[in-house]
Design a protein around this motif. Structure first.
Motif, PDB file in Angstrom:
ATOM      1  N   ALA A 117       0.830  -1.204   0.000  1.00 36.64           N
ATOM      2  CA  ALA A 117       0.000   0.000   0.000  1.00 36.64           C
ATOM      3  C   ALA A 117       0.866   1.257   0.000  1.00 36.64           C
ATOM      4  O   ALA A 117       0.564   2.246  -0.690  1.00 36.64           O
ATOM      5  CB  ALA A 117      -0.927  -0.010   1.202  1.00 36.64           C
ATOM      6  N   LYS A 118       1.946   1.232   0.761  1.00 33.02           N
ATOM      7  CA  LYS A 118       2.857   2.376   0.780  1.00 33.02           C
ATOM      8  C   LYS A 118       3.499   2.590  -0.575  1.00 33.02           C
ATOM      9  O   LYS A 118       3.641   3.726  -1.045  1.00 33.02           O
ATOM     10  CB  LYS A 118       3.930   2.167   1.855  1.00 33.02           C
ATOM     11  CG  LYS A 118       3.402   2.230   3.285  1.00 33.02           C
ATOM     12  CD  LYS A 118       4.497   1.931   4.295  1.00 33.02           C
ATOM     13  CE  LYS A 118       3.974   2.002   5.724  1.00 33.02           C
ATOM     14  NZ  LYS A 118       5.014   1.635   6.723  1.00 33.02           N
ATOM     15  N   ARG A 119       3.867   1.505  -1.238  1.00 32.29           N
ATOM     16  CA  ARG A 119       4.471   1.616  -2.570  1.00 32.29           C
ATOM     17  C   ARG A 119       3.483   2.153  -3.583  1.00 32.29           C
ATOM     18  O   ARG A 119       3.863   2.774  -4.570  1.00 32.29           O
ATOM     19  CB  ARG A 119       4.987   0.247  -3.025  1.00 32.29           C
ATOM     20  CG  ARG A 119       6.214  -0.227  -2.262  1.00 32.29           C
ATOM     21  CD  ARG A 119       6.643  -1.594  -2.742  1.00 32.29           C
ATOM     22  NE  ARG A 119       7.844  -2.043  -2.080  1.00 32.29           N
ATOM     23  CZ  ARG A 119       8.396  -3.238  -2.245  1.00 32.29           C
ATOM     24  NH1 ARG A 119       7.816  -4.096  -3.066  1.00 32.29           N
ATOM     25  NH2 ARG A 119       9.490  -3.576  -1.616  1.00 32.29           N
ATOM     26  N   MET A 120       2.206   1.893  -3.338  1.00 33.47           N
ATOM     27  CA  MET A 120       1.161   2.402  -4.221  1.00 33.47           C
ATOM     28  C   MET A 120       0.801   3.848  -3.904  1.00 33.47           C
ATOM     29  O   MET A 120      -0.056   4.428  -4.566  1.00 33.47           O
ATOM     30  CB  MET A 120      -0.090   1.533  -4.083  1.00 33.47           C
ATOM     31  CG  MET A 120       0.043   0.130  -4.619  1.00 33.47           C
ATOM     32  SD  MET A 120      -1.365  -0.907  -4.125  1.00 33.47           S
ATOM     33  CE  MET A 120      -2.741   0.007  -4.841  1.00 33.47           C
ATOM     34  N   SER A 121       1.451   4.400  -2.870  1.00 31.03           N
ATOM     35  CA  SER A 121       1.178   5.778  -2.430  1.00 31.03           C
ATOM     36  C   SER A 121      -0.206   5.941  -1.830  1.00 31.03           C
ATOM     37  O   SER A 121      -0.813   7.023  -1.916  1.00 31.03           O
ATOM     38  CB  SER A 121       1.376   6.775  -3.588  1.00 31.03           C
ATOM     39  OG  SER A 121       2.694   6.730  -4.061  1.00 31.03           O
ATOM     40  N   VAL A 122      -0.706   4.878  -1.210  1.00 35.06           N
ATOM     41  CA  VAL A 122      -1.946   5.000  -0.457  1.00 35.06           C
ATOM     42  C   VAL A 122      -1.659   5.893   0.751  1.00 35.06           C
ATOM     43  O   VAL A 122      -0.659   5.700   1.441  1.00 35.06           O
ATOM     44  CB  VAL A 122      -2.438   3.624   0.024  1.00 35.06           C
ATOM     45  CG1 VAL A 122      -3.688   3.769   0.882  1.00 35.06           C
ATOM     46  CG2 VAL A 122      -2.715   2.706  -1.165  1.00 35.06           C
ATOM     47  N   PRO A 123      -2.488   6.897   1.012  1.00 35.88           N
ATOM     48  CA  PRO A 123      -2.248   7.791   2.153  1.00 35.88           C
ATOM     49  C   PRO A 123      -2.075   7.030   3.463  1.00 35.88           C
ATOM     50  O   PRO A 123      -2.775   6.038   3.707  1.00 35.88           O
ATOM     51  CB  PRO A 123      -3.503   8.677   2.181  1.00 35.88           C
ATOM     52  CG  PRO A 123      -3.971   8.684   0.764  1.00 35.88           C
ATOM     53  CD  PRO A 123      -3.672   7.310   0.236  1.00 35.88           C
TER      54      PRO A 123
END
Length: 293
Positions: free
Chosen positions: A85-91
């Motif tokens: 999720a972090k790699r996908m730039s999810v807040p």
């Protein structure tokens, strides 16, 4: 849609791996090139429209993983999803809220999602496994069955016997020209040979290196998962991204651009269904036709 073919470097018996199509996550990033293990597809356009749907899907997966397995420190599945999720730039707030919803369902309430897997045959007789996270066991299969029927497939019969469940790790790869000096921040990534020797000794079967993107994928049987994870953690100083995947034991050739485009359109429709998390298939698409899509 555009499809790139990828394939592992096998050790011992060689697998022809194909068709891991994640709506979010590890499989969605392109391991393009000359490998044959998977048909990783990169969509053109409509990225913004799909972005929020992918965010919502991985948030639901995070909540379910937290609910089923507890906090990150004892839950490798949750750790991998949070990392992705972090790699996908999810807040960050979205990720935190998704985890808390799973750990404290009484406080947050809402629908209870459950993992349900559906199987069938897509166009051309291709075996397809669809993993979903749904809060409605009536709606999801009805919508998927409509997609299968509309595209010349059917959701009848079991196809899981055509696939083998394996763990897949994604790790950073050091390539020629990388600066390995850095004092306390020294790069702890491995080059391809170092990685290969490390994970094969730990029980892995296949390694797929993507030097262009500085990443590698490691495949191992479920029985070897812990040994490979520990070896990678020790060498890298951090927990690698991991997920369980279904690898086909044989493939079905789809020849001709029209047939390939029809199959890709079918996969697009399946992936766009709101509850779908992952799609596995055993289609083998020709590189020349796919790259022209």
């Amino acid at each position: 849609s555009q499809m790139a073919l990828a394939g592992p470097r096998a050790t011992g018996r060689r697998r022809l791996l194909a068709g891991i199509s994640a709506v979010y996550g590890l499989a969605r990033r392109g391991f393009a090139g000359h490998s044959k293990w998977a048909n990783i597809r990169h969509r053109k356009g409509a990225q913004d429209a799909n972005r929020m749907k992918r965010f919502a899907k991985i948030a639901a997966a995070i909540t379910a993983a937290a609910r089923d397995g507890g906090p990150e420190d004892t839950n490798p599945r949750l750790r991998s999803l949070v990392t992705e999720a972090k790699r996908m730039s999810v807040p960050k707030d979205n990720i935190t809220r998704a985890v808390e919803k799973g750990l404290n369902p009484q406080k947050f309430g809402g629908a209870k999602f459950e993992h349900v897997t559906y199987e069938g045959y897509g166009p051309g007789g291709v075996a397809v496994i669809v993993e979903t996270l749904t809060d409605n066991r009536n709606r999801t299969p009805a919508e998927l069955r409509h997609i299968f029927d509309k595209n010349g497939g059917n959701m009848s019969g079991s196809v899981s016997w055509i696939f083998t469940r394996m763990a897949r790790f994604e790790v950073p790869l050091r390539v020629a020209g990388d600066d390995v000096d850095g004092g306390a921040d020294k790069d702890r990534s491995l080059d391809e040979e170092e990685l290969f020797e490390l994970v094969i000794d730990a029980g892995a079967e296949d390694v797929e290196a993507d030097e262009e993107n500085g990443l590698a994928q490691v495949f191992c049987p479920a029985t070897a998962f812990k040994g490979v994870e520990v070896a990678l953690e020790k060498a890298m100083g951090e927990t690698p991204s991991m997920e369980m995947v279904a690898i086909p034991n044989n493939t079905v050739e789809i020849e001709g651009e029209e047939a390939q485009q029809g199959f890709i359109a079918f996969l697009d429709a399946v992936e766009d269904q709101d509850d779908v998390q992952r799609v596995y298939h055993n289609a083998n698409l020709a590189t020349s036709d796919a790259s022209a899509a």
